[in-house]
Design a protein around this motif. Sequence first.
Motif, PDB file in Angstrom:
ATOM      1  N   GLN A 186      46.760  77.672 -40.715  1.00 27.72           N
ATOM      2  CA  GLN A 186      47.190  77.151 -39.420  1.00 27.72           C
ATOM      3  C   GLN A 186      46.282  76.005 -38.964  1.00 27.72           C
ATOM      4  OE1 GLN A 186      47.258  80.487 -36.701  1.00 27.72           O
ATOM      5  NE2 GLN A 186      48.654  81.652 -38.006  1.00 27.72           N
ATOM      6  N   THR A 187      46.838  75.117 -38.168  1.00 27.87           N
ATOM      7  CA  THR A 187      46.081  73.978 -37.628  1.00 27.87           C
ATOM      8  C   THR A 187      44.946  74.474 -36.737  1.00 27.87           C
ATOM      9  OG1 THR A 187      48.077  72.635 -37.654  1.00 27.87           O
ATOM     10  CG2 THR A 187      46.287  71.875 -36.243  1.00 27.87           C
ATOM     11  N   GLY A 188      43.798  73.839 -36.889  1.00 30.09           N
ATOM     12  CA  GLY A 188      42.661  74.135 -36.020  1.00 30.09           C
ATOM     13  C   GLY A 188      41.840  75.349 -36.403  1.00 30.09           C
ATOM     14  N   VAL A 189      42.151  75.966 -37.536  1.00 25.55           N
ATOM     15  CA  VAL A 189      41.402  77.154 -37.970  1.00 25.55           C
ATOM     16  C   VAL A 189      40.297  76.723 -38.928  1.00 25.55           C
ATOM     17  CG1 VAL A 189      41.515  79.374 -39.178  1.00 25.55           C
ATOM     18  CG2 VAL A 189      43.388  78.669 -37.659  1.00 25.55           C
ATOM     19  N   LYS A 240      33.582  71.497 -31.801  1.00 20.54           N
ATOM     20  CA  LYS A 240      34.396  70.711 -30.858  1.00 20.54           C
ATOM     21  C   LYS A 240      34.523  69.261 -31.313  1.00 20.54           C
ATOM     22  CE  LYS A 240      33.363  73.265 -26.614  1.00 20.54           C
ATOM     23  NZ  LYS A 240      32.644  73.205 -25.322  1.00 20.54           N
ATOM     24  N   GLY A 241      33.512  68.773 -32.015  1.00 19.66           N
ATOM     25  CA  GLY A 241      33.512  67.387 -32.470  1.00 19.66           C
ATOM     26  C   GLY A 241      34.347  67.122 -33.717  1.00 19.66           C
ATOM     27  N   LEU A 242      34.839  68.178 -34.348  1.00 17.14           N
ATOM     28  CA  LEU A 242      35.664  67.996 -35.549  1.00 17.14           C
ATOM     29  C   LEU A 242      37.064  67.534 -35.155  1.00 17.14           C
ATOM     30  CD1 LEU A 242      34.676  71.238 -37.492  1.00 17.14           C
ATOM     31  CD2 LEU A 242      33.976  68.899 -38.048  1.00 17.14           C
ATOM     32  N   PRO A 243      37.701  66.721 -35.988  1.00 19.67           N
ATOM     33  CA  PRO A 243      39.081  66.321 -35.706  1.00 19.67           C
ATOM     34  C   PRO A 243      39.976  67.553 -35.561  1.00 19.67           C
ATOM     35  CG  PRO A 243      38.177  65.024 -37.501  1.00 19.67           C
ATOM     36  CD  PRO A 243      37.180  66.100 -37.211  1.00 19.67           C
ATOM     37  N   SER A 253      41.639  69.021 -38.683  1.00 24.77           N
ATOM     38  CA  SER A 253      40.811  69.223 -39.878  1.00 24.77           C
ATOM     39  C   SER A 253      40.498  70.699 -40.087  1.00 24.77           C
ATOM     40  CB  SER A 253      39.510  68.431 -39.762  1.00 24.77           C
ATOM     41  OG  SER A 253      38.662  69.026 -38.803  1.00 24.77           O
ATOM     42  N   LYS A 254      40.054  70.998 -41.295  1.00 23.50           N
ATOM     43  CA  LYS A 254      39.600  72.347 -41.638  1.00 23.50           C
ATOM     44  C   LYS A 254      38.180  72.248 -42.162  1.00 23.50           C
ATOM     45  CE  LYS A 254      43.734  74.888 -42.449  1.00 23.50           C
ATOM     46  NZ  LYS A 254      43.734  75.255 -41.048  1.00 23.50           N
ATOM     47  N   ALA A 255      37.292  72.968 -41.511  1.00 28.10           N
ATOM     48  CA  ALA A 255      35.901  72.993 -41.954  1.00 28.10           C
ATOM     49  C   ALA A 255      35.555  74.374 -42.485  1.00 28.10           C
ATOM     50  CB  ALA A 255      34.967  72.625 -40.806  1.00 28.10           C
ATOM     51  N   LEU A 256      34.735  74.397 -43.514  1.00 27.28           N
ATOM     52  CA  LEU A 256      34.159  75.621 -44.053  1.00 27.28           C
ATOM     53  C   LEU A 256      32.665  75.507 -43.833  1.00 27.28           C
ATOM     54  CD1 LEU A 256      34.249  78.286 -45.639  1.00 27.28           C
ATOM     55  CD2 LEU A 256      34.239  76.934 -47.738  1.00 27.28           C
ATOM     56  N   LEU A 312      38.623  77.329 -31.856  1.00 23.27           N
ATOM     57  CA  LEU A 312      38.205  77.151 -30.475  1.00 23.27           C
ATOM     58  C   LEU A 312      39.445  77.153 -29.598  1.00 23.27           C
ATOM     59  CD1 LEU A 312      35.489  74.359 -30.790  1.00 23.27           C
ATOM     60  CD2 LEU A 312      35.152  76.827 -30.636  1.00 23.27           C
ATOM     61  N   ASP A 313      39.411  77.921 -28.498  1.00 21.41           N
ATOM     62  CA  ASP A 313      40.548  77.911 -27.584  1.00 21.41           C
ATOM     63  C   ASP A 313      40.458  76.685 -26.671  1.00 21.41           C
ATOM     64  OD1 ASP A 313      38.762  78.458 -25.476  1.00 21.41           O
ATOM     65  OD2 ASP A 313      39.325  80.583 -25.341  1.00 21.41           O
ATOM     66  N   GLU A 314      41.395  76.564 -25.748  1.00 18.27           N
ATOM     67  CA  GLU A 314      41.450  75.379 -24.885  1.00 18.27           C
ATOM     68  C   GLU A 314      40.210  75.221 -24.007  1.00 18.27           C
ATOM     69  OE1 GLU A 314      43.388  78.875 -23.018  1.00 18.27           O
ATOM     70  OE2 GLU A 314      43.821  77.816 -24.861  1.00 18.27           O
TER      71      GLU A 314
END
Length: 193
Positions: free
Chosen positions: A36-39, A141-144, A147-150, A176-178
């Motif tokens: 999913q987006t944002g995970v 919060k600074g990640l696009p 994107s997906k970061a590990l 991160l939630d809203e």
Amino acid sequence: MFKLMRNTIAAIAVICMAAPLDALASGEDPWAIWNQTGVHALMRHAMAPGTGDPSNFTIDECSTQRNLDDTGRRQARETGKQIRQHGIPIDTVLSSQWCRCMETATLLALGPVTEEPVLNSFFRDRSTENQQNDQLIARLKGLPKDSKALLITHQVNITKLTGIYPRSGEIILIRLDENGNVETLGRIMPMAK
């Protein structure tokens, strides 16, 4: 000695049970959640026998640290293979500067690894845990947004952020939630050793 061990095991069990169950109880496939987006994913470094680091620990000298053993190396390679097989697109791999984390990140073979000091362990010096946790949230919060970061880090860092006491090699899925709060979405248990 037995009483101390029993109390330690009981404390760990309480910490594990304190995980945010509402986010994990959906029964949804964690691999589908990760797509999913944002995970993003937090991963505790692969198996490195022992606890903490030797008293002569130096961040730039792996010989002074607790490191992955052959089981941990196999675990990291297998985890990377599973991530690729599930088609999880990893845009960013960030790692603690500890050798066991950097080696885990490298053996996953998911792309270039960037050292991220905010992921360094505060096991020995808890005075930095709140600051590092806040910096980690700011980094996320600074990640696009798409994107997906590990992020490969340590048990204490993951527990501080999520309330979960992860196993070596375990992956915790977060978003991160809203309001910028961390939501724990799922867990992927360590790959076969």
